[in-house]
Write an enzyme that holds these catalytic residues in place. Sequence first.
Site, PDB file in Angstrom:
ATOM      1  N   THR A  79      48.638 -29.898 -14.414  1.00  0.00           N
ATOM      2  CA  THR A  79      49.994 -29.350 -14.302  1.00  0.00           C
ATOM      3  C   THR A  79      51.072 -30.359 -14.687  1.00  0.00           C
ATOM      4  OG1 THR A  79      49.383 -27.777 -12.600  1.00  0.00           O
ATOM      5  CG2 THR A  79      51.670 -28.449 -12.614  1.00  0.00           C
ATOM      6  N   THR A 129      30.853 -31.256   7.556  1.00  0.00           N
ATOM      7  CA  THR A 129      31.451 -30.239   8.421  1.00  0.00           C
ATOM      8  C   THR A 129      32.416 -29.333   7.655  1.00  0.00           C
ATOM      9  OG1 THR A 129      32.781 -29.835  10.407  1.00  0.00           O
ATOM     10  CG2 THR A 129      33.273 -31.858   9.195  1.00  0.00           C
ATOM     11  N   GLN A 130      32.474 -28.077   8.082  1.00  0.00           N
ATOM     12  CA  GLN A 130      33.449 -27.140   7.506  1.00  0.00           C
ATOM     13  C   GLN A 130      34.864 -27.472   7.965  1.00  0.00           C
ATOM     14  OE1 GLN A 130      32.642 -23.032   8.411  1.00  0.00           O
ATOM     15  NE2 GLN A 130      30.684 -23.065   7.348  1.00  0.00           N
TER      16      GLN A 130
HETATM   17  N1  ASP Z   1      45.162 -25.863 -12.453  1.00  0.00           N
HETATM   18  C1  ASP Z   1      45.857 -27.139 -12.462  1.00  0.00           C
HETATM   19  C2  ASP Z   1      44.824 -28.211 -12.752  1.00  0.00           C
HETATM   20  O1  ASP Z   1      44.061 -28.544 -11.886  1.00  0.00           O
HETATM   21  C3  ASP Z   1      46.538 -27.357 -11.171  1.00  0.00           C
HETATM   22  C4  ASP Z   1      47.308 -28.644 -11.056  1.00  0.00           C
HETATM   23  O2  ASP Z   1      47.228 -29.546 -11.840  1.00  0.00           O
HETATM   24  O3  ASP Z   1      48.089 -28.752 -10.069  1.00  0.00           O
HETATM   25  O4  ASP Z   1      44.743 -28.707 -13.851  1.00  0.00           O
END
Ligand code: ASP
Length: 356
Positions: A13, A290-291
């Site tokens: 992102t 653990t979850q």
């Molecule tokens: N879908 C994106 C990724 O993992 C999400 C992000 O970067 O925040 O590349």
Amino acid sequence: MNSKVLIIYTGGTIGMIPSEKGFIPDPDFPKKIIKDLGQIKDEQIPPFDIISMSPLLDSSNMTPADWNKIAKVIDKNKNNYQGMIVLHGTDTMAYTASVLGFMLQGLNNSIILTGSQIPYSQVRNDARDNLLTSLIICGNYDIPEVSVYFNNKLFRGCRSTKIDATRFGAFDSPNYPVLAEVGVNIGLRKKRSFNIDLREDLINDKLKKQAPVYYFEQDEDERDYEVGVLRLFPGISADFVYHILQPKLKGLVIEAYGVGNGPTKEKNPEFFKVLSEATKNDDTVIVAVTQCLRGEVILDEYATSLKSAGVISGHDMTVEAALAKLYYLISKEKLNMKEVKKLMQKNCIGELTDDE
Ligand code: ASP
């Protein structure tokens, strides 16, 4: 200090722009960073170079072959840059940070993974601050391990996990203190020594010879890594688990209930049998984490402990670290399954707290 930093842009992102299909990585992002940050004249900001991986990826598309590529770039540049920043998508950042910790153990460089929840290209974003502060930390402090910087905190990479899909505070390291906290000042954790947990003595001698970087050894095209993750849920059937284990997995992380519990032999004999068959003769290493977000597995506490089915303890590892460790150890053809089992329960790079 103030040494030159290498920025490795993998996608994510942080460098995305809008498209008809949604956000996609922008190949021109490096030029934009140079234009924007290159203008700042401030002694805290180290000189930097930037390179792009190809193809640029949304981290949801990352595979172990991409981890290999990133490790190779870091290895190639380790003598030219003390610090490197890996710009990476947040979705699988904790997996990459965990696995790079294993692959790059023994390296003396500061490797910081960062990214953002909103792209640099947007007016309001967390991208610029995450990148700028990572640069300042990377160029001015010697932190020789793989870490994740996000929203004013620096985490040990193999302890990090993504805890929030939308807030800026996307990461945490629930079972390990932060390495540094950033406010008015940059506060490194006191009395800490980086790489303190490196346990070279536990690493098989045969592996040591391949130091400093251990790549995955499988044929990259086959993607035949034979490990997986299974989260227990009420009503889980023996059949479901059986199918997950076929064709025979070599390693499985079970996200168990609480301190490592699950259905018992008395209540669900078929489920128990499937697990016991798989762990018999060390065919498959099954490790419980653990979850819960916090805490550790203690396999002696309840009658419902999965220990009697041959499941071993992952202590307080994150699921990302446990999976990365399985990938890493199982990819080493020179380790037999008994050695994999032993190492899975020991602290190798600070990924788990054991009693020793
Ligand atoms: N879908 C994106 C990724 O993992 C999400 C992000 O970067 O925040 O590349």
